[in-house]
Write a protein that holds these residues in place. Structure first.
Motif, short mmCIF file in Angstrom:
data_model
loop_
_atom_site.label_atom_id
_atom_site.label_comp_id
_atom_site.label_asym_id
_atom_site.label_seq_id
_atom_site.Cartn_x
_atom_site.Cartn_y
_atom_site.Cartn_z
N MET A 77 0.82 -1.21 0.00
CA MET A 77 0.00 0.00 0.00
C MET A 77 0.86 1.27 0.00
O MET A 77 0.49 2.28 -0.62
CB MET A 77 -0.95 0.00 1.20
CG MET A 77 -1.97 1.12 1.16
SD MET A 77 -2.89 1.22 -0.42
CE MET A 77 -3.82 -0.31 -0.37
N TYR A 78 1.99 1.23 0.67
CA TYR A 78 2.86 2.41 0.66
C TYR A 78 3.28 2.76 -0.77
O TYR A 78 3.20 3.91 -1.20
CB TYR A 78 4.10 2.17 1.53
CG TYR A 78 5.05 3.36 1.54
CD1 TYR A 78 4.88 4.40 2.45
CD2 TYR A 78 6.09 3.44 0.62
CE1 TYR A 78 5.74 5.49 2.46
CE2 TYR A 78 6.95 4.53 0.62
CZ TYR A 78 6.77 5.55 1.53
OH TYR A 78 7.61 6.63 1.52
N ALA A 79 3.71 1.73 -1.50
CA ALA A 79 4.15 1.95 -2.88
C ALA A 79 2.98 2.38 -3.78
O ALA A 79 3.15 3.22 -4.67
CB ALA A 79 4.80 0.68 -3.44
N ILE A 80 1.78 1.80 -3.54
CA ILE A 80 0.60 2.19 -4.33
C ILE A 80 0.29 3.67 -4.12
O ILE A 80 0.06 4.42 -5.07
CB ILE A 80 -0.61 1.30 -3.95
CG1 ILE A 80 -0.40 -0.12 -4.47
CG2 ILE A 80 -1.91 1.88 -4.52
CD1 ILE A 80 -1.44 -1.13 -4.01
N VAL A 81 0.29 4.09 -2.85
CA VAL A 81 0.02 5.50 -2.54
C VAL A 81 1.08 6.40 -3.18
O VAL A 81 0.77 7.45 -3.75
CB VAL A 81 -0.05 5.72 -1.01
CG1 VAL A 81 -0.09 7.21 -0.67
CG2 VAL A 81 -1.26 5.01 -0.43
N GLU A 82 2.32 5.98 -3.10
CA GLU A 82 3.42 6.75 -3.69
C GLU A 82 3.24 6.89 -5.20
O GLU A 82 3.40 7.98 -5.76
CB GLU A 82 4.75 6.06 -3.37
CG GLU A 82 5.97 6.92 -3.68
CD GLU A 82 7.25 6.24 -3.21
OE1 GLU A 82 8.02 6.89 -2.50
OE2 GLU A 82 7.45 5.06 -3.55
N LYS A 83 2.90 5.80 -5.86
CA LYS A 83 2.69 5.84 -7.32
C LYS A 83 1.54 6.78 -7.68
O LYS A 83 1.63 7.57 -8.63
CB LYS A 83 2.41 4.44 -7.86
CG LYS A 83 3.57 3.46 -7.79
CD LYS A 83 4.65 3.81 -8.78
CE LYS A 83 5.77 2.78 -8.74
NZ LYS A 83 6.88 3.16 -9.65
N LEU A 84 0.45 6.70 -6.93
CA LEU A 84 -0.73 7.51 -7.24
C LEU A 84 -0.49 8.99 -6.96
O LEU A 84 -0.89 9.85 -7.74
CB LEU A 84 -1.94 7.01 -6.43
CG LEU A 84 -2.49 5.63 -6.82
CD1 LEU A 84 -3.57 5.19 -5.83
CD2 LEU A 84 -3.04 5.63 -8.23
N THR A 85 0.18 9.30 -5.85
CA THR A 85 0.37 10.70 -5.49
C THR A 85 1.44 11.39 -6.34
O THR A 85 1.42 12.62 -6.48
CB THR A 85 0.74 10.85 -4.00
OG1 THR A 85 1.89 10.05 -3.71
CG2 THR A 85 -0.42 10.42 -3.11
N HIS A 86 2.35 10.61 -6.92
CA HIS A 86 3.39 11.20 -7.77
C HIS A 86 3.04 11.17 -9.25
O HIS A 86 3.78 11.68 -10.08
CB HIS A 86 4.73 10.49 -7.54
CG HIS A 86 5.36 10.82 -6.23
ND1 HIS A 86 5.18 10.04 -5.10
CD2 HIS A 86 6.16 11.86 -5.84
CE1 HIS A 86 5.85 10.57 -4.10
NE2 HIS A 86 6.44 11.68 -4.52
N ALA A 87 1.91 10.56 -9.58
CA ALA A 87 1.51 10.45 -10.99
C ALA A 87 1.07 11.80 -11.54
O ALA A 87 0.44 12.61 -10.84
CB ALA A 87 0.37 9.44 -11.14
N GLY A 88 1.40 12.05 -12.79
CA GLY A 88 0.92 13.27 -13.45
C GLY A 88 -0.55 13.15 -13.77
O GLY A 88 -1.28 14.14 -13.83
N ASN A 89 -0.99 11.92 -13.96
CA ASN A 89 -2.39 11.66 -14.33
C ASN A 89 -2.76 10.27 -13.84
O ASN A 89 -1.97 9.33 -13.99
CB ASN A 89 -2.53 11.74 -15.85
CG ASN A 89 -3.97 11.68 -16.31
OD1 ASN A 89 -4.85 12.15 -15.61
ND2 ASN A 89 -4.20 11.10 -17.46
N VAL A 90 -3.92 10.13 -13.22
CA VAL A 90 -4.40 8.82 -12.76
C VAL A 90 -5.66 8.46 -13.51
O VAL A 90 -6.60 9.25 -13.59
CB VAL A 90 -4.67 8.83 -11.23
CG1 VAL A 90 -5.28 7.49 -10.81
CG2 VAL A 90 -3.39 9.09 -10.45
N VAL A 91 -5.67 7.27 -14.11
CA VAL A 91 -6.83 6.78 -14.86
C VAL A 91 -7.41 5.59 -14.11
O VAL A 91 -6.71 4.64 -13.80
CB VAL A 91 -6.43 6.35 -16.29
CG1 VAL A 91 -7.63 5.74 -17.02
CG2 VAL A 91 -5.87 7.53 -17.08
N LYS A 92 -8.72 5.68 -13.81
CA LYS A 92 -9.40 4.57 -13.11
C LYS A 92 -10.58 4.12 -13.96
O LYS A 92 -11.64 4.74 -13.93
CB LYS A 92 -9.88 5.04 -11.72
CG LYS A 92 -8.74 5.46 -10.80
CD LYS A 92 -9.24 5.86 -9.42
CE LYS A 92 -9.62 4.63 -8.63
NZ LYS A 92 -9.96 4.99 -7.22
N PRO A 93 -10.39 3.07 -14.77
CA PRO A 93 -11.46 2.62 -15.67
C PRO A 93 -12.66 2.04 -14.91
O PRO A 93 -12.51 1.59 -13.80
CB PRO A 93 -10.77 1.55 -16.51
CG PRO A 93 -9.67 1.04 -15.65
CD PRO A 93 -9.20 2.22 -14.86
#
Length: 200
Positions: A184-200
Protein backbone atom coordinates in the motif's frame (compact mmCIF):
# COMPACT_ATOMS: atom_id res chain seq x y z
CA UNK A 1 -6.32 -0.36 -52.21
CA UNK A 2 -6.02 -2.29 -48.95
CA UNK A 3 -9.11 -4.15 -47.74
CA UNK A 4 -9.85 -4.80 -44.07
CA UNK A 5 -12.72 -7.02 -42.96
CA UNK A 6 -13.62 -6.06 -39.39
CA UNK A 7 -17.16 -7.45 -39.43
CA UNK A 8 -17.87 -9.23 -36.17
CA UNK A 9 -15.02 -7.47 -34.38
CA UNK A 10 -15.74 -5.72 -31.10
CA UNK A 11 -14.40 -2.29 -30.20
CA UNK A 12 -11.54 -1.34 -30.46
CA UNK A 13 -10.46 -3.96 -33.05
CA UNK A 14 -11.84 -2.19 -36.19
CA UNK A 15 -9.80 0.94 -35.36
CA UNK A 16 -6.73 -1.13 -34.48
CA UNK A 17 -6.95 -3.05 -37.77
CA UNK A 18 -7.44 0.18 -39.73
CA UNK A 19 -4.40 1.81 -38.09
CA UNK A 20 -2.30 -1.26 -38.86
CA UNK A 21 -3.40 -1.29 -42.52
CA UNK A 22 -2.62 2.44 -42.85
CA UNK A 23 0.85 1.98 -41.36
CA UNK A 24 1.53 -0.81 -43.87
CA UNK A 25 0.76 1.54 -46.79
CA UNK A 26 4.05 3.39 -46.17
CA UNK A 27 2.73 6.39 -48.10
CA UNK A 28 -0.34 7.47 -50.02
CA UNK A 29 -3.16 5.04 -50.73
CA UNK A 30 -6.62 3.91 -49.76
CA UNK A 31 -7.87 1.59 -47.04
CA UNK A 32 -11.36 0.10 -47.14
CA UNK A 33 -12.80 -1.22 -43.88
CA UNK A 34 -15.95 -3.32 -43.66
CA UNK A 35 -17.81 -3.30 -40.34
CA UNK A 36 -21.21 -4.47 -39.12
CA UNK A 37 -22.38 -1.71 -36.80
CA UNK A 38 -22.77 2.06 -36.72
CA UNK A 39 -20.65 2.50 -33.58
CA UNK A 40 -17.64 1.08 -35.45
CA UNK A 41 -18.35 3.51 -38.33
CA UNK A 42 -18.41 6.42 -35.87
CA UNK A 43 -15.16 5.30 -34.23
CA UNK A 44 -13.43 4.97 -37.60
CA UNK A 45 -14.62 8.33 -38.93
CA UNK A 46 -13.60 10.00 -35.66
CA UNK A 47 -10.11 8.54 -36.05
CA UNK A 48 -9.96 9.82 -39.65
CA UNK A 49 -10.92 13.32 -38.48
CA UNK A 50 -8.26 13.25 -35.77
CA UNK A 51 -5.56 12.11 -38.20
CA UNK A 52 -6.65 14.41 -41.04
CA UNK A 53 -7.49 11.59 -43.49
CA UNK A 54 -10.11 11.99 -46.20
CA UNK A 55 -12.90 9.49 -45.61
CA UNK A 56 -16.33 8.36 -46.71
CA UNK A 57 -18.82 5.99 -45.11
CA UNK A 58 -21.81 4.19 -46.58
CA UNK A 59 -24.30 1.52 -45.58
CA UNK A 60 -24.14 -1.40 -48.02
CA UNK A 61 -26.82 -3.60 -46.47
CA UNK A 62 -28.36 -4.44 -43.12
CA UNK A 63 -25.47 -4.70 -40.64
CA UNK A 64 -22.88 -4.04 -43.33
CA UNK A 65 -21.03 -0.75 -43.67
CA UNK A 66 -18.06 0.41 -45.73
CA UNK A 67 -15.62 3.08 -44.57
CA UNK A 68 -13.00 4.31 -47.03
CA UNK A 69 -9.88 6.20 -45.96
CA UNK A 70 -7.78 8.11 -48.47
CA UNK A 71 -4.31 8.69 -47.10
CA UNK A 72 -2.18 11.54 -48.41
CA UNK A 73 1.51 11.33 -49.28
CA UNK A 74 3.32 10.48 -46.05
CA UNK A 75 2.66 13.44 -43.76
CA UNK A 76 3.51 11.08 -40.92
CA UNK A 77 7.13 11.04 -42.04
CA UNK A 78 7.33 14.76 -41.34
CA UNK A 79 5.75 14.36 -37.93
CA UNK A 80 8.20 11.65 -36.86
CA UNK A 81 11.71 12.65 -37.96
CA UNK A 82 14.47 10.05 -37.78
CA UNK A 83 15.81 10.79 -34.32
CA UNK A 84 16.24 8.65 -31.22
CA UNK A 85 12.78 7.78 -29.99
CA UNK A 86 11.97 9.08 -26.50
CA UNK A 87 10.47 6.89 -23.81
CA UNK A 88 7.01 5.92 -25.06
CA UNK A 89 5.67 5.92 -21.51
CA UNK A 90 3.92 8.89 -19.93
CA UNK A 91 3.67 9.73 -16.22
CA UNK A 92 0.16 8.28 -16.24
CA UNK A 93 -0.78 5.60 -13.70
CA UNK A 94 -3.74 3.31 -14.40
CA UNK A 95 -5.43 2.01 -11.25
CA UNK A 96 -7.65 -1.06 -11.60
CA UNK A 97 -9.55 -2.00 -8.44
CA UNK A 98 -12.09 -4.46 -9.83
CA UNK A 99 -12.39 -7.17 -12.47
CA UNK A 100 -15.11 -5.20 -14.26
CA UNK A 101 -15.35 -1.73 -15.79
CA UNK A 102 -18.20 0.48 -14.63
CA UNK A 103 -21.38 -0.58 -12.86
CA UNK A 104 -24.25 -2.59 -14.32
CA UNK A 105 -24.12 -5.96 -16.05
CA UNK A 106 -21.15 -7.94 -14.74
CA UNK A 107 -20.37 -9.78 -18.00
CA UNK A 108 -20.47 -6.51 -19.92
CA UNK A 109 -18.15 -4.95 -17.34
CA UNK A 110 -15.63 -7.78 -17.80
CA UNK A 111 -15.79 -7.41 -21.59
CA UNK A 112 -15.30 -3.64 -21.35
CA UNK A 113 -12.28 -3.95 -19.05
CA UNK A 114 -10.64 -6.53 -21.30
CA UNK A 115 -11.19 -4.19 -24.27
CA UNK A 116 -9.78 -1.29 -22.21
CA UNK A 117 -6.53 -3.14 -21.43
CA UNK A 118 -6.18 -4.25 -25.07
CA UNK A 119 -6.74 -0.65 -26.23
CA UNK A 120 -4.06 0.43 -23.76
CA UNK A 121 -1.50 -1.72 -25.62
CA UNK A 122 -2.34 0.14 -28.85
CA UNK A 123 -1.69 3.65 -27.54
CA UNK A 124 1.24 5.69 -28.87
CA UNK A 125 1.93 6.88 -25.32
CA UNK A 126 1.80 4.11 -22.74
CA UNK A 127 1.18 4.56 -19.01
CA UNK A 128 4.15 4.34 -16.69
CA UNK A 129 2.44 1.95 -14.28
CA UNK A 130 -0.70 -0.18 -14.05
CA UNK A 131 -1.77 -0.93 -10.47
CA UNK A 132 -4.08 -3.80 -9.52
CA UNK A 133 -5.76 -4.10 -6.14
CA UNK A 134 -8.82 -5.64 -4.45
CA UNK A 135 -10.96 -7.38 -7.13
CA UNK A 136 -8.52 -6.31 -9.83
CA UNK A 137 -5.76 -8.45 -8.31
CA UNK A 138 -7.03 -11.59 -10.06
CA UNK A 139 -6.40 -10.02 -13.48
CA UNK A 140 -2.63 -10.46 -13.18
CA UNK A 141 -2.93 -14.11 -12.19
CA UNK A 142 -3.10 -17.43 -14.03
CA UNK A 143 -6.30 -17.78 -16.06
CA UNK A 144 -6.81 -14.04 -16.53
CA UNK A 145 -8.39 -13.20 -19.92
CA UNK A 146 -6.04 -10.22 -20.33
CA UNK A 147 -2.77 -11.87 -19.38
CA UNK A 148 -1.21 -11.63 -22.85
CA UNK A 149 -2.07 -7.93 -23.16
CA UNK A 150 -0.53 -7.24 -19.75
CA UNK A 151 2.61 -9.13 -20.75
CA UNK A 152 2.76 -7.00 -23.89
CA UNK A 153 2.60 -3.84 -21.79
CA UNK A 154 5.28 -5.18 -19.46
CA UNK A 155 7.55 -5.96 -22.43
CA UNK A 156 7.18 -2.30 -23.48
CA UNK A 157 8.47 -1.14 -20.10
CA UNK A 158 5.16 -0.58 -18.30
CA UNK A 159 5.27 -1.49 -14.61
CA UNK A 160 2.58 -4.03 -13.70
CA UNK A 161 2.11 -4.05 -9.93
CA UNK A 162 -0.39 -6.02 -7.83
CA UNK A 163 -1.29 -5.47 -4.18
CA UNK A 164 0.26 -8.26 -2.09
CA UNK A 165 -2.36 -8.02 0.66
CA UNK A 166 -5.07 -8.47 -1.98
CA UNK A 167 -3.36 -11.50 -3.54
CA UNK A 168 -3.06 -13.04 -0.09
CA UNK A 169 -6.70 -12.31 0.78
CA UNK A 170 -7.97 -14.02 -2.38
CA UNK A 171 -5.50 -16.92 -2.09
CA UNK A 172 -3.72 -15.93 -5.31
CA UNK A 173 -0.18 -15.26 -4.06
CA UNK A 174 1.27 -18.29 -5.84
CA UNK A 175 -0.69 -17.64 -9.05
CA UNK A 176 0.71 -14.22 -10.00
CA UNK A 177 1.64 -14.53 -13.68
CA UNK A 178 2.77 -11.04 -14.73
CA UNK A 179 4.42 -8.09 -13.02
CA UNK A 180 5.43 -7.80 -9.40
CA UNK A 181 3.89 -7.75 -5.92
CA UNK A 182 3.59 -4.36 -4.25
CA UNK A 183 2.32 -2.84 -1.01
CA UNK A 184 0.00 0.00 0.00
CA UNK A 185 2.86 2.41 0.66
CA UNK A 186 4.15 1.95 -2.88
CA UNK A 187 0.60 2.19 -4.33
CA UNK A 188 0.02 5.50 -2.54
CA UNK A 189 3.42 6.75 -3.69
CA UNK A 190 2.69 5.84 -7.32
CA UNK A 191 -0.73 7.51 -7.24
CA UNK A 192 0.37 10.70 -5.49
CA UNK A 193 3.39 11.20 -7.77
CA UNK A 194 1.51 10.45 -10.99
CA UNK A 195 0.92 13.27 -13.45
CA UNK A 196 -2.39 11.66 -14.33
CA UNK A 197 -4.40 8.82 -12.76
CA UNK A 198 -6.83 6.78 -14.86
CA UNK A 199 -9.40 4.57 -13.11
CA UNK A 200 -11.46 2.62 -15.67
Amino acid sequence: MTHVDARGDACPLPVVKAKRAISELKGAGQVEILVDNEIAVQNLTKMAQQKGYQYSAEKLAEREYRVLFTIGEAPAAEETPAVCMPDARTDTVVAIGANTMGTGAEELGKTLLKAFVFALTQQDKLPKTVLFYNGGASLTCEGSPMLEDLKTLESEGVEIMTCGTCLNYYGLTEKLAVGSVTNMYAIVEKLTHAGNVVKP
